[in-house]
Scaffold this motif. Structure first.
Motif, PDB file in Angstrom:
ATOM      1  N   CYS A   1      31.497 -35.285 -29.997  1.00 17.83           N
ATOM      2  CA  CYS A   1      30.408 -35.423 -30.967  1.00 17.83           C
ATOM      3  C   CYS A   1      29.298 -36.236 -30.325  1.00 17.83           C
ATOM      4  CB  CYS A   1      30.914 -36.109 -32.232  1.00 17.83           C
ATOM      5  SG  CYS A   1      29.624 -36.402 -33.472  1.00 17.83           S
TER       6      CYS A   1
ATOM      7  N   CYS B   1      28.330 -39.254 -36.033  1.00 18.23           N
ATOM      8  CA  CYS B   1      29.661 -39.235 -35.433  1.00 18.23           C
ATOM      9  C   CYS B   1      30.501 -40.403 -35.943  1.00 18.23           C
ATOM     10  CB  CYS B   1      29.556 -39.313 -33.904  1.00 18.23           C
ATOM     11  SG  CYS B   1      28.611 -37.964 -33.160  1.00 18.23           S
TER      12      CYS B   1
ATOM     13  N   GLU C   1      37.695 -41.274 -33.682  1.00 18.28           N
ATOM     14  CA  GLU C   1      38.048 -39.897 -33.979  1.00 18.28           C
ATOM     15  C   GLU C   1      39.431 -39.775 -34.611  1.00 18.28           C
ATOM     16  OE1 GLU C   1      36.719 -36.893 -33.851  1.00 18.28           O
ATOM     17  OE2 GLU C   1      34.751 -37.685 -33.374  1.00 18.28           O
TER      18      GLU C   1
ATOM     19  N   GLN D   1      30.854 -34.272 -39.784  1.00 18.18           N
ATOM     20  CA  GLN D   1      30.080 -35.066 -38.838  1.00 18.18           C
ATOM     21  C   GLN D   1      28.710 -34.436 -38.581  1.00 18.18           C
ATOM     22  OE1 GLN D   1      32.289 -37.152 -35.617  1.00 18.18           O
ATOM     23  NE2 GLN D   1      33.928 -35.688 -36.064  1.00 18.18           N
TER      24      GLN D   1
END
Length: 226
Positions: free
Chosen positions: A32, A54, A58, A111
């Motif tokens: 991202c 973002c 993650e 996102q």
């Protein structure tokens, strides 16, 4: 003394792999990158309003919704024009009826909150605000985060190709050609270096094999029989 040379050659030969990885890693779907939206649309054509936020981590699951607001040129108040809560996309203002399409993340962990405007007109000039409301699903508690981004959109009758973009495109192609030539040179160098090192190792093995029988014979000659 040959070991440092071997290590050096292997390190140099790994450079093409690292270069290729750095060139293509940005295309990986799992990544991202927050890129700003373009700001100039052409009347009568479509335009993508970009909005990327973002996650910092993650591995943390999240759920998000996206809202777009629009403030026309010369006005003070924003209008709520679009809301997305996966999988529902709702156009909330008649001026954008049937003209907005969701072009963002196709799941609840959003996102990318981009929307596409069809048939842009001069009435679309103004400020667009994208708001991503994200809930981080943490093990102990949930954390709410809101990110806002604004796009100042201008509309022109004919597309103008920016001179900077032209120069950047030319430089990109030049860089690609230079990198390809550099990679070829590195591969040739690696082939020659590895070949030379292989020949040197074989020569050392042959020399060692020749010296071992001589050493054995000398030892036998030195033995005294009683």
């Amino acid at each position: 003394m040959a070991w440092p040379k071997v290590a050096s050659a292997e390190m140099i030969c790994q450079l093409p792999v690292l270069v290729l990885f750095s060139l293509f890693v940005s295309q990986c779907h799992g990544g991202c990158s927050e890129v700003d939206s373009l700001t100039e649309a052409v009347a009568g054509e479509g335009f993508l309003l970009g909005c990327i936020s973002c996650k910092r981590r993650e591995e943390v699951s999240a759920r998000a919704t996206v809202d777009w607001h629009f403030k026309p040129l010369g006005e003070e108040e924003f209008r709520h024009i679009f809301h997305y809560d996966h999988p529902s996309a709702d156009i909330l203002h008649e001026d954008f009826s049937a003209r907005l399409n969701w072009h963002g993340t196709q799941n609840s962990d959003i996102q990318i909150g981009a929307v596409y405007i069809n048939n842009v007109s001069f009435n679309d000039i103004g400020t667009y605000r994208c708001s991503i409301h994200r809930t981080l699903l943490l093990p102990v508690y949930n954390e709410d985060v809101t990110v806002e981004k604004e796009v100042e959109l201008s509309v022109v009758a004919v597309a103008n190709r920016d001179i900077t973009a032209v120069i950047s495109e030319i430089m990109m192609y030049v860089l690609i050609v230079v990198l390809q030539l550099w990679l070829i040179l590195i591969l040739v160098y690696c082939y020659k270096k590895i070949s030379e090192e292989h020949e040197a190792r074989e020569a050392r093995k042959a020399l060692k094999a020749q010296s071992e029988p001589l050493e054995s014979k000398d030892n036998c000659d030195g033995v005294q029989l009683e």
